[in-house]
Design a protein around this motif. Structure first.
Motif, mmCIF file in Angstrom:
data_model
loop_
_atom_site.group_PDB
_atom_site.id
_atom_site.type_symbol
_atom_site.label_atom_id
_atom_site.label_comp_id
_atom_site.label_asym_id
_atom_site.label_seq_id
_atom_site.Cartn_x
_atom_site.Cartn_y
_atom_site.Cartn_z
ATOM 1 N N CYS A 167 0.827 -1.208 0.000
ATOM 2 C CA CYS A 167 0.000 0.000 0.000
ATOM 3 C C CYS A 167 0.862 1.259 0.000
ATOM 4 O O CYS A 167 0.612 2.207 -0.755
ATOM 5 N N ARG A 168 1.881 1.277 0.835
ATOM 6 C CA ARG A 168 2.750 2.458 0.922
ATOM 7 C C ARG A 168 3.467 2.714 -0.397
ATOM 8 O O ARG A 168 3.490 3.841 -0.899
ATOM 9 N N ASP A 169 4.030 1.660 -0.977
ATOM 10 C CA ASP A 169 4.841 1.836 -2.186
ATOM 11 C C ASP A 169 4.019 2.196 -3.416
ATOM 12 O O ASP A 169 4.557 2.708 -4.400
ATOM 13 N N ASN A 170 2.707 1.919 -3.363
ATOM 14 C CA ASN A 170 1.849 2.197 -4.517
ATOM 15 C C ASN A 170 0.808 3.284 -4.245
ATOM 16 O O ASN A 170 -0.187 3.403 -4.973
ATOM 17 N N ASN A 171 1.041 4.071 -3.183
ATOM 18 C CA ASN A 171 0.196 5.232 -2.870
ATOM 19 C C ASN A 171 -1.280 4.875 -2.701
ATOM 20 O O ASN A 171 -2.170 5.538 -3.224
ATOM 21 N N VAL A 172 -1.523 3.783 -1.984
ATOM 22 C CA VAL A 172 -2.897 3.346 -1.731
ATOM 23 C C VAL A 172 -3.379 3.916 -0.393
ATOM 24 O O VAL A 172 -2.695 3.781 0.630
ATOM 25 N N THR A 173 -4.524 4.544 -0.404
ATOM 26 C CA THR A 173 -5.134 5.041 0.832
ATOM 27 C C THR A 173 -5.896 3.913 1.510
ATOM 28 O O THR A 173 -6.542 3.103 0.848
ATOM 29 N N MET A 174 -5.822 3.870 2.836
ATOM 30 C CA MET A 174 -6.481 2.802 3.580
ATOM 31 C C MET A 174 -7.252 3.391 4.760
ATOM 32 O O MET A 174 -6.790 4.330 5.417
ATOM 33 N N LEU A 175 -8.432 2.839 5.008
ATOM 34 C CA LEU A 175 -9.217 3.215 6.180
ATOM 35 C C LEU A 175 -9.347 2.001 7.079
ATOM 36 O O LEU A 175 -9.802 0.937 6.647
ATOM 37 N N VAL A 176 -8.933 2.153 8.336
ATOM 38 C CA VAL A 176 -9.079 1.100 9.337
ATOM 39 C C VAL A 176 -10.249 1.484 10.231
ATOM 40 O O VAL A 176 -10.250 2.550 10.845
ATOM 41 N N PHE A 177 -11.271 0.630 10.293
ATOM 42 C CA PHE A 177 -12.465 0.977 11.068
ATOM 43 C C PHE A 177 -12.987 -0.247 11.803
ATOM 44 O O PHE A 177 -12.645 -1.384 11.471
ATOM 45 N N GLY A 178 -13.832 -0.010 12.782
ATOM 46 C CA GLY A 178 -14.390 -1.087 13.590
ATOM 47 C C GLY A 178 -15.713 -1.583 13.050
ATOM 48 O O GLY A 178 -16.540 -0.806 12.560
ATOM 49 N N MET A 179 -15.934 -2.904 13.159
ATOM 50 C CA MET A 179 -17.180 -3.507 12.699
ATOM 51 C C MET A 179 -18.336 -3.266 13.663
ATOM 52 O O MET A 179 -19.497 -3.380 13.284
ATOM 53 N N GLN A 180 -18.028 -2.965 14.911
ATOM 54 C CA GLN A 180 -19.060 -3.006 15.941
ATOM 55 C C GLN A 180 -20.072 -1.874 15.871
ATOM 56 O O GLN A 180 -21.207 -2.032 16.292
ATOM 57 N N GLY A 181 -19.689 -0.706 15.359
ATOM 58 C CA GLY A 181 -20.623 0.421 15.334
ATOM 59 C C GLY A 181 -21.810 0.154 14.419
ATOM 60 O O GLY A 181 -21.691 -0.526 13.402
ATOM 61 N N GLU A 182 -22.960 0.705 14.751
ATOM 62 C CA GLU A 182 -24.169 0.516 13.959
ATOM 63 C C GLU A 182 -23.992 1.105 12.558
ATOM 64 O O GLU A 182 -23.734 2.302 12.393
ATOM 65 N N GLY A 183 -24.106 0.258 11.537
ATOM 66 C CA GLY A 183 -23.997 0.730 10.162
ATOM 67 C C GLY A 183 -22.600 1.125 9.726
ATOM 68 O O GLY A 183 -22.433 1.804 8.708
ATOM 69 N N ASN A 184 -21.572 0.696 10.458
ATOM 70 C CA ASN A 184 -20.214 1.142 10.147
ATOM 71 C C ASN A 184 -19.713 0.673 8.784
ATOM 72 O O ASN A 184 -18.946 1.376 8.130
ATOM 73 N N VAL A 185 -20.126 -0.518 8.367
ATOM 74 C CA VAL A 185 -19.671 -1.008 7.063
ATOM 75 C C VAL A 185 -20.195 -0.095 5.958
ATOM 76 O O VAL A 185 -19.447 0.328 5.074
ATOM 77 N N ALA A 186 -21.473 0.227 5.997
ATOM 78 C CA ALA A 186 -22.056 1.117 4.994
ATOM 79 C C ALA A 186 -21.430 2.503 5.061
ATOM 80 O O ALA A 186 -21.158 3.129 4.021
ATOM 81 N N ARG A 187 -21.189 2.999 6.256
ATOM 82 C CA ARG A 187 -20.584 4.321 6.405
ATOM 83 C C ARG A 187 -19.182 4.364 5.798
ATOM 84 O O ARG A 187 -18.806 5.315 5.120
ATOM 85 N N ALA A 188 -18.400 3.299 6.048
ATOM 86 C CA ALA A 188 -17.046 3.251 5.501
ATOM 87 C C ALA A 188 -17.085 3.182 3.974
ATOM 88 O O ALA A 188 -16.296 3.853 3.285
ATOM 89 N N ILE A 189 -17.998 2.390 3.431
ATOM 90 C CA ILE A 189 -18.102 2.260 1.974
ATOM 91 C C ILE A 189 -18.464 3.599 1.340
ATOM 92 O O ILE A 189 -17.926 3.982 0.295
ATOM 93 N N ARG A 190 -19.344 4.348 1.983
ATOM 94 C CA ARG A 190 -19.785 5.636 1.423
ATOM 95 C C ARG A 190 -18.740 6.736 1.586
ATOM 96 O O ARG A 190 -18.844 7.788 0.964
#
Length: 253
Positions: free
Chosen positions: A220-243
């Motif tokens: 990821c670092r060498d190819n300039n990829v942005t990454m988001l690390v987030f928790g599964m436990q929050g209500e609707g967090n998967v959808a929020r991260a995708i959006r």
């Protein structure tokens, strides 16, 4: 005689608005997520994840890499004496089982889905072909990548980074269990640990913060990829991260 100007107006009128490029994400889900911390598949957990993903597909192109740790962890078994290559292949088969489970619940939620496997198994999945995966994404199909890289010694973290590069994803979304982002130390062991909203790869390396598998991290670092690390436990967090909503920790070059 009158002249028909309708064609001229059509040909030389105001230009059509350019099609807006949709956000494209690569979501990494661990096998432990599928089992809710136990062996096998937890239907309620997968159904909830599928519904969240389904709520985003009209506006975001979603590709997914899944782990298989709820069925089999090759690295752990190889430490007990099993041949590492064979153990890793068994783990890859576990990821395909999770792919099929997620595909079923996504289709129940009304989402067109394709599973692509790095190991040929034509009766249950397509072969992994990056350009075909991109075409599926452009048609609003969710693409689930299984069987890891099809090679031993590669973690699904590394596969997530590699697949993101090949399908030109805008961001890698790393879903975590039991933690809502990256901290200065393990929050379960150190009460003074502070959550970081933003972090660079160089900072993470300097502080020895293990965001993901080190090979994947370097990719990821060498190819300039942005990454988001987030928790599964929050209500609707998967959808929020995708959006693309603000949550978790953003890791950038």
């Amino acid at each position: 005689m009158t002249t028909d100007t309708s064609k001229t107006t059509q040909d030389h009128g105001a230009p059509q608005a350019a099609t807006t490029k949709r956000r494209r994400v690569l979501l990494k889900l661990s096998g432990e997520v599928f089992g809710a911390g136990k062996l096998g598949v937890d239907p309620d957990t997968i159904r909830n994840i599928a519904k969240q993903i389904a709520s985003t597909v009209d506006t975001v192109e979603v590709a997914i890499v899944v782990g298989g740790g709820n069925f089999f962890r090759g690295a752990e078994l190889s430490a007990s004496g099993m041949d590492r290559s064979r153990a890793d292949y068994m783990g890859m088969l576990g990821t395909v089982m999770n792919c099929l489970a997620l595909q079923d619940f996504l289709e129940q939620a009304g989402v067109d889905t394709r599973v692509q496997s790095a190991i040929t198994m034509g009766q249950v999945a397509e072969a992994y072909i990056p350009r075909r995966a991109i075409r599926h994404l452009e048609k609003s199909r969710v693409v689930i990548f299984g069987a890891g890289a099809g090679l031993p010694y590669f973690s699904t973290d590394t596969v997530a980074a590699q697949r993101a590069l090949e399908v030109h994803a805008d961001v890698v979304l790393m879903a975590k269990n039991g933690v809502d982002g990256v901290y200065t130390a393990d929050p379960k062991k150190d009460p003074t640990a502070v959550k970081l909203d933003h972090l660079s790869y160089d900072e993470a390396m300097a502080k020895d913060i293990r965001v993901m598998d080190q090979t994947a991290f370097s990719l990821c670092r060498d190819n300039n990829v942005t990454m988001l690390v987030f928790g599964m436990q929050g209500e609707g967090n998967v959808a929020r991260a995708i959006r693309g909503e603000e949550l978790g920790t953003l890791v950038t070059p």
